[in-house]
Design a protein around this motif. Sequence first.
Motif, PDB file in Angstrom:
ATOM      1  N   ILE A   8       0.836  -1.225  -0.011  1.00  0.00           N
ATOM      2  CA  ILE A   8       0.140  -0.039  -0.140  1.00  0.00           C
ATOM      3  C   ILE A   8       0.774   1.268   0.091  1.00  0.00           C
ATOM      4  O   ILE A   8       1.860   1.254   0.774  1.00  0.00           O
ATOM      5  CB  ILE A   8      -0.957  -0.059   1.131  1.00  0.00           C
ATOM      6  N   LEU A   9       0.840   2.116  -1.051  1.00  0.00           N
ATOM      7  CA  LEU A   9       1.360   3.607  -1.037  1.00  0.00           C
ATOM      8  C   LEU A   9       0.432   4.470  -0.491  1.00  0.00           C
ATOM      9  O   LEU A   9      -0.833   4.794  -0.806  1.00  0.00           O
ATOM     10  CB  LEU A   9       1.659   3.812  -2.373  1.00  0.00           C
ATOM     11  N   PHE A  10       0.900   5.101   0.884  1.00  0.00           N
ATOM     12  CA  PHE A  10       0.080   6.105   1.484  1.00  0.00           C
ATOM     13  C   PHE A  10       0.895   7.649   1.259  1.00  0.00           C
ATOM     14  O   PHE A  10       2.253   7.475   1.421  1.00  0.00           O
ATOM     15  CB  PHE A  10       0.118   5.776   2.911  1.00  0.00           C
ATOM     16  N   ALA A  11       0.279   7.995   0.287  1.00  0.00           N
ATOM     17  CA  ALA A  11       0.667   9.710  -0.046  1.00  0.00           C
ATOM     18  C   ALA A  11       0.245  10.544   1.052  1.00  0.00           C
ATOM     19  O   ALA A  11      -0.961  10.842   1.295  1.00  0.00           O
ATOM     20  CB  ALA A  11       0.148   9.859  -1.505  1.00  0.00           C
ATOM     21  N   THR A  12       0.973  11.265   1.658  1.00  0.00           N
ATOM     22  CA  THR A  12       0.735  12.242   2.468  1.00  0.00           C
ATOM     23  C   THR A  12       1.076  13.794   2.107  1.00  0.00           C
ATOM     24  O   THR A  12       2.213  13.961   1.690  1.00  0.00           O
ATOM     25  CB  THR A  12       1.324  11.966   3.869  1.00  0.00           C
ATOM     26  N   ASP A  13       0.155  14.700   2.394  1.00  0.00           N
ATOM     27  CA  ASP A  13       0.427  16.304   2.182  1.00  0.00           C
ATOM     28  C   ASP A  13       0.918  16.756   3.651  1.00  0.00           C
ATOM     29  O   ASP A  13       1.032  17.966   3.522  1.00  0.00           O
ATOM     30  CB  ASP A  13      -0.592  16.976   1.456  1.00  0.00           C
ATOM     31  N   LEU A  14       0.890  16.351   4.371  1.00  0.00           N
ATOM     32  CA  LEU A  14       1.400  16.569   5.925  1.00  0.00           C
ATOM     33  C   LEU A  14       0.326  17.380   6.579  1.00  0.00           C
ATOM     34  O   LEU A  14       0.666  18.069   7.424  1.00  0.00           O
ATOM     35  CB  LEU A  14       2.762  17.328   5.911  1.00  0.00           C
ATOM     36  N   SER A  15      -0.822  17.413   6.077  1.00  0.00           N
ATOM     37  CA  SER A  15      -2.031  18.175   6.503  1.00  0.00           C
ATOM     38  C   SER A  15      -2.650  17.525   7.836  1.00  0.00           C
ATOM     39  O   SER A  15      -2.445  16.082   8.215  1.00  0.00           O
ATOM     40  CB  SER A  15      -3.247  18.534   5.533  1.00  0.00           C
ATOM     41  N   ARG A  16      -3.617  18.105   8.339  1.00  0.00           N
ATOM     42  CA  ARG A  16      -4.153  17.370   9.617  1.00  0.00           C
ATOM     43  C   ARG A  16      -4.867  16.066   9.157  1.00  0.00           C
ATOM     44  O   ARG A  16      -4.881  15.261   9.720  1.00  0.00           O
ATOM     45  CB  ARG A  16      -4.977  18.546  10.156  1.00  0.00           C
ATOM     46  N   ASN A  17      -5.604  16.262   7.937  1.00  0.00           N
ATOM     47  CA  ASN A  17      -6.273  15.066   7.548  1.00  0.00           C
ATOM     48  C   ASN A  17      -5.485  13.954   7.144  1.00  0.00           C
ATOM     49  O   ASN A  17      -6.086  12.946   6.974  1.00  0.00           O
ATOM     50  CB  ASN A  17      -7.247  15.689   6.318  1.00  0.00           C
ATOM     51  N   SER A  18      -4.032  14.010   6.869  1.00  0.00           N
ATOM     52  CA  SER A  18      -3.484  12.866   6.487  1.00  0.00           C
ATOM     53  C   SER A  18      -3.210  12.131   7.691  1.00  0.00           C
ATOM     54  O   SER A  18      -2.959  10.952   7.339  1.00  0.00           O
ATOM     55  CB  SER A  18      -1.909  13.439   5.900  1.00  0.00           C
ATOM     56  N   THR A  19      -3.323  12.357   8.883  1.00  0.00           N
ATOM     57  CA  THR A  19      -3.330  11.497   9.996  1.00  0.00           C
ATOM     58  C   THR A  19      -4.417  10.529   9.859  1.00  0.00           C
ATOM     59  O   THR A  19      -4.267   9.274  10.170  1.00  0.00           O
ATOM     60  CB  THR A  19      -3.237  12.258  11.364  1.00  0.00           C
ATOM     61  N   HIS A  20      -5.783  11.137   9.569  1.00  0.00           N
ATOM     62  CA  HIS A  20      -6.963  10.277   9.319  1.00  0.00           C
ATOM     63  C   HIS A  20      -6.795   9.559   8.315  1.00  0.00           C
ATOM     64  O   HIS A  20      -7.099   8.185   8.458  1.00  0.00           O
ATOM     65  CB  HIS A  20      -8.166  11.483   9.212  1.00  0.00           C
ATOM     66  N   ALA A  21      -6.138   9.569   7.119  1.00  0.00           N
ATOM     67  CA  ALA A  21      -5.774   8.810   5.903  1.00  0.00           C
ATOM     68  C   ALA A  21      -5.054   7.755   6.473  1.00  0.00           C
ATOM     69  O   ALA A  21      -5.210   6.805   5.883  1.00  0.00           O
ATOM     70  CB  ALA A  21      -5.501   9.703   4.934  1.00  0.00           C
ATOM     71  N   LEU A  22      -3.981   8.013   7.125  1.00  0.00           N
ATOM     72  CA  LEU A  22      -2.781   7.192   7.553  1.00  0.00           C
ATOM     73  C   LEU A  22      -3.556   6.186   8.544  1.00  0.00           C
ATOM     74  O   LEU A  22      -3.289   4.843   8.400  1.00  0.00           O
ATOM     75  CB  LEU A  22      -1.827   7.677   8.180  1.00  0.00           C
ATOM     76  N   ARG A  23      -4.539   6.587   9.130  1.00  0.00           N
ATOM     77  CA  ARG A  23      -5.170   5.613  10.056  1.00  0.00           C
ATOM     78  C   ARG A  23      -6.048   4.483   9.185  1.00  0.00           C
ATOM     79  O   ARG A  23      -6.028   3.251   9.470  1.00  0.00           O
ATOM     80  CB  ARG A  23      -6.282   6.167  10.946  1.00  0.00           C
ATOM     81  N   HIS A  24      -6.544   4.617   8.142  1.00  0.00           N
ATOM     82  CA  HIS A  24      -7.091   4.004   7.292  1.00  0.00           C
ATOM     83  C   HIS A  24      -6.308   2.985   6.535  1.00  0.00           C
ATOM     84  O   HIS A  24      -6.298   1.611   6.429  1.00  0.00           O
ATOM     85  CB  HIS A  24      -8.042   4.568   6.232  1.00  0.00           C
ATOM     86  N   ALA A  87       2.749   6.775  18.189  1.00  0.00           N
ATOM     87  CA  ALA A  87       2.638   6.985  19.847  1.00  0.00           C
ATOM     88  C   ALA A  87       1.264   6.977  20.221  1.00  0.00           C
ATOM     89  O   ALA A  87       0.851   6.693  21.211  1.00  0.00           O
ATOM     90  CB  ALA A  87       3.381   8.225  20.109  1.00  0.00           C
ATOM     91  N   ALA A  88       0.167   7.652  19.641  1.00  0.00           N
ATOM     92  CA  ALA A  88      -0.933   7.825  19.808  1.00  0.00           C
ATOM     93  C   ALA A  88      -1.927   6.547  19.447  1.00  0.00           C
ATOM     94  O   ALA A  88      -3.004   6.226  20.012  1.00  0.00           O
ATOM     95  CB  ALA A  88      -1.597   8.790  19.099  1.00  0.00           C
ATOM     96  N   MET A  89      -1.398   5.742  18.746  1.00  0.00           N
ATOM     97  CA  MET A  89      -2.106   4.026  18.389  1.00  0.00           C
ATOM     98  C   MET A  89      -2.019   3.437  19.941  1.00  0.00           C
ATOM     99  O   MET A  89      -1.275   3.392  20.583  1.00  0.00           O
ATOM    100  CB  MET A  89      -1.255   3.370  17.372  1.00  0.00           C
ATOM    101  N   PRO A  90      -3.144   2.667  19.871  1.00  0.00           N
ATOM    102  CA  PRO A  90      -3.179   1.849  21.144  1.00  0.00           C
ATOM    103  C   PRO A  90      -2.217   0.756  21.269  1.00  0.00           C
ATOM    104  O   PRO A  90      -1.702   0.406  20.078  1.00  0.00           O
ATOM    105  CB  PRO A  90      -4.572   1.091  20.869  1.00  0.00           C
ATOM    106  N   LYS A  91      -1.677   0.441  22.228  1.00  0.00           N
ATOM    107  CA  LYS A  91      -0.333  -0.314  22.227  1.00  0.00           C
ATOM    108  C   LYS A  91      -0.671  -1.875  21.692  1.00  0.00           C
ATOM    109  O   LYS A  91       0.278  -2.233  20.801  1.00  0.00           O
ATOM    110  CB  LYS A  91       0.021  -0.566  24.003  1.00  0.00           C
ATOM    111  N   ALA A  92      -1.890  -2.169  21.607  1.00  0.00           N
ATOM    112  CA  ALA A  92      -2.145  -3.756  20.991  1.00  0.00           C
ATOM    113  C   ALA A  92      -1.878  -3.417  19.549  1.00  0.00           C
ATOM    114  O   ALA A  92      -1.849  -4.433  18.811  1.00  0.00           O
ATOM    115  CB  ALA A  92      -3.540  -3.743  21.353  1.00  0.00           C
ATOM    116  N   ASP A  93      -2.079  -2.412  18.776  1.00  0.00           N
ATOM    117  CA  ASP A  93      -1.973  -1.971  17.437  1.00  0.00           C
ATOM    118  C   ASP A  93      -0.720  -1.571  16.986  1.00  0.00           C
ATOM    119  O   ASP A  93      -0.596  -1.413  15.778  1.00  0.00           O
ATOM    120  CB  ASP A  93      -3.149  -1.053  16.915  1.00  0.00           C
ATOM    121  N   ARG A  94       0.077  -1.290  17.912  1.00  0.00           N
ATOM    122  CA  ARG A  94       1.392  -0.565  17.714  1.00  0.00           C
ATOM    123  C   ARG A  94       2.334  -1.541  16.695  1.00  0.00           C
ATOM    124  O   ARG A  94       3.161  -0.969  16.024  1.00  0.00           O
ATOM    125  CB  ARG A  94       2.306  -0.185  18.880  1.00  0.00           C
TER     126      ARG A  94
END
Length: 167
Positions: A8-24, A87-94
Amino acid sequence: MKQLITHILFATDLSRNSTHALRHAATLAQSTGAKLHVLHVSEPLSDDALITMRMFMHDAGSRAEALKARHEHVKAVLTERQKNFWAAMPKADRHIQDQVETIEIIDGYPAEAILRRSKELGCDLIVLGAHDHGFSHTFLGSVAKRVLRRSEIPTLVVPYLDTTQSN
């Protein structure tokens, strides 16, 4: 049955929404066992910006240092965002972080660079966030459209998540 998603290629523009997209992207990587590639594309400076640099920075070495500092700043922001995300990810998912195979910053035109890197890395899926006013105002408006139009692999555009509004 052959696994459909392996990279999977995750492309980020470093905006706030990119964190939401990275979660997906991370969730998809976890559920499929796919490797995750993180990419930020730094757009070339406009002709106006280059002319302004030449007007105020007569020394070519100073201009090169300014461009290097620009790249280093983006690298620092990407590194910090990745650190905070995991770091914000739950430990079980890190453990999903172990599936991150590459983190890259490249120079170029975003849509073209995203499509090129997805092919070079053998990606089966591109994930990017919808338009947000971030580091690059136009990155994921027209860029998402260009990627969607020209991509030969599935592309997921994660809608902008407005965290300032309550439900």
